[in-house]
Design a protein around this motif. Structure first.
Motif, mmCIF file in Angstrom:
data_model
loop_
_atom_site.group_PDB
_atom_site.id
_atom_site.type_symbol
_atom_site.label_atom_id
_atom_site.label_comp_id
_atom_site.label_asym_id
_atom_site.label_seq_id
_atom_site.Cartn_x
_atom_site.Cartn_y
_atom_site.Cartn_z
ATOM 1 N N LYS A 15 -35.137 -17.150 29.178
ATOM 2 C CA LYS A 15 -35.168 -15.687 29.275
ATOM 3 C C LYS A 15 -36.004 -15.235 30.465
ATOM 4 C CE LYS A 15 -34.266 -14.705 24.441
ATOM 5 N NZ LYS A 15 -34.718 -14.036 23.229
ATOM 6 N N SER A 19 -34.381 -13.149 33.530
ATOM 7 C CA SER A 19 -34.949 -11.831 33.827
ATOM 8 C C SER A 19 -35.331 -11.730 35.297
ATOM 9 C CB SER A 19 -36.165 -11.585 32.936
ATOM 10 O OG SER A 19 -36.776 -10.371 33.271
ATOM 11 N N ASN A 20 -35.969 -12.775 35.812
ATOM 12 C CA ASN A 20 -36.357 -12.784 37.227
ATOM 13 C C ASN A 20 -35.143 -12.798 38.150
ATOM 14 O OD1 ASN A 20 -39.208 -12.713 36.948
ATOM 15 N ND2 ASN A 20 -39.190 -14.862 36.367
ATOM 16 N N MET A 22 -32.148 -11.562 37.442
ATOM 17 C CA MET A 22 -31.529 -10.231 37.357
ATOM 18 C C MET A 22 -32.314 -9.187 38.151
ATOM 19 S SD MET A 22 -30.185 -9.910 33.476
ATOM 20 C CE MET A 22 -29.904 -11.430 32.596
ATOM 21 N N ASP A 23 -33.649 -9.364 38.220
ATOM 22 C CA ASP A 23 -34.504 -8.424 38.949
ATOM 23 C C ASP A 23 -34.610 -8.763 40.442
ATOM 24 O OD1 ASP A 23 -34.999 -7.076 36.597
ATOM 25 O OD2 ASP A 23 -36.943 -8.036 36.245
ATOM 26 N N SER A 32 -40.925 -19.326 37.384
ATOM 27 C CA SER A 32 -40.161 -19.755 36.207
ATOM 28 C C SER A 32 -40.017 -21.273 36.175
ATOM 29 C CB SER A 32 -38.768 -19.133 36.193
ATOM 30 O OG SER A 32 -38.830 -17.744 36.093
ATOM 31 N N SER A 44 -27.051 -16.472 30.330
ATOM 32 C CA SER A 44 -27.317 -15.229 29.611
ATOM 33 C C SER A 44 -26.504 -15.227 28.313
ATOM 34 C CB SER A 44 -26.911 -14.033 30.469
ATOM 35 O OG SER A 44 -25.507 -14.002 30.613
#
Length: 111
Positions: A15, A19-20, A22-23, A32, A44
């Motif tokens: 996760k 998240s990283n 996607m950002d 990570s 995902s």
């Protein structure tokens, strides 16, 4: 019995990586791997791999780091790269040669 993918999706380190990605947070992606030991082939909940997301976002630096840390581009990811048409990303997923892109990122990061 749950599929292996189900377990991977719900791992906290997966996760964090997703998240990283996607950002578009390159430093977060590096952390990570180095701090959380995230699996490079994390997916995902919708089934998209971290590599697919980075390709869709056209972030060559994240693509390069994912490959460096063990993501092996499959046919779906290579097709996504060709659809986007980004020559550098296509070359990355086809050749696996990430060093030039990572050096470029490190050079610009220092400025």
């Amino acid at each position: 019995m749950m599929s292996p993918d189900y377990n991977l999706i719900h791992r906290p380190e997966s996760k964090v990586l997703l998240s990283n990605v996607m950002d578009n947070d390159v430093e977060g992606v590096i952390r990570s791997f180095e701090k959380y030991r995230s699996p490079p082939h994390s997916k995902s909940q919708s089934g998209e791999s971290a590599l697919e997301i980075a390709i869709r976002n056209e972030n060559k630096y994240i693509v390069a780091y994912l490959i460096k840390y063990g993501a092996l581009p499959n046919a779906i990811e290579r097709e996504a790269a060709f659809r986007k048409g980004n020559k550098e990303i296509i070359e990355l997923v086809e050749s696996g040669k990430y060093l030039k892109i990572i050096r470029e990122y490190e050079f610009f990061k220092k400025e």
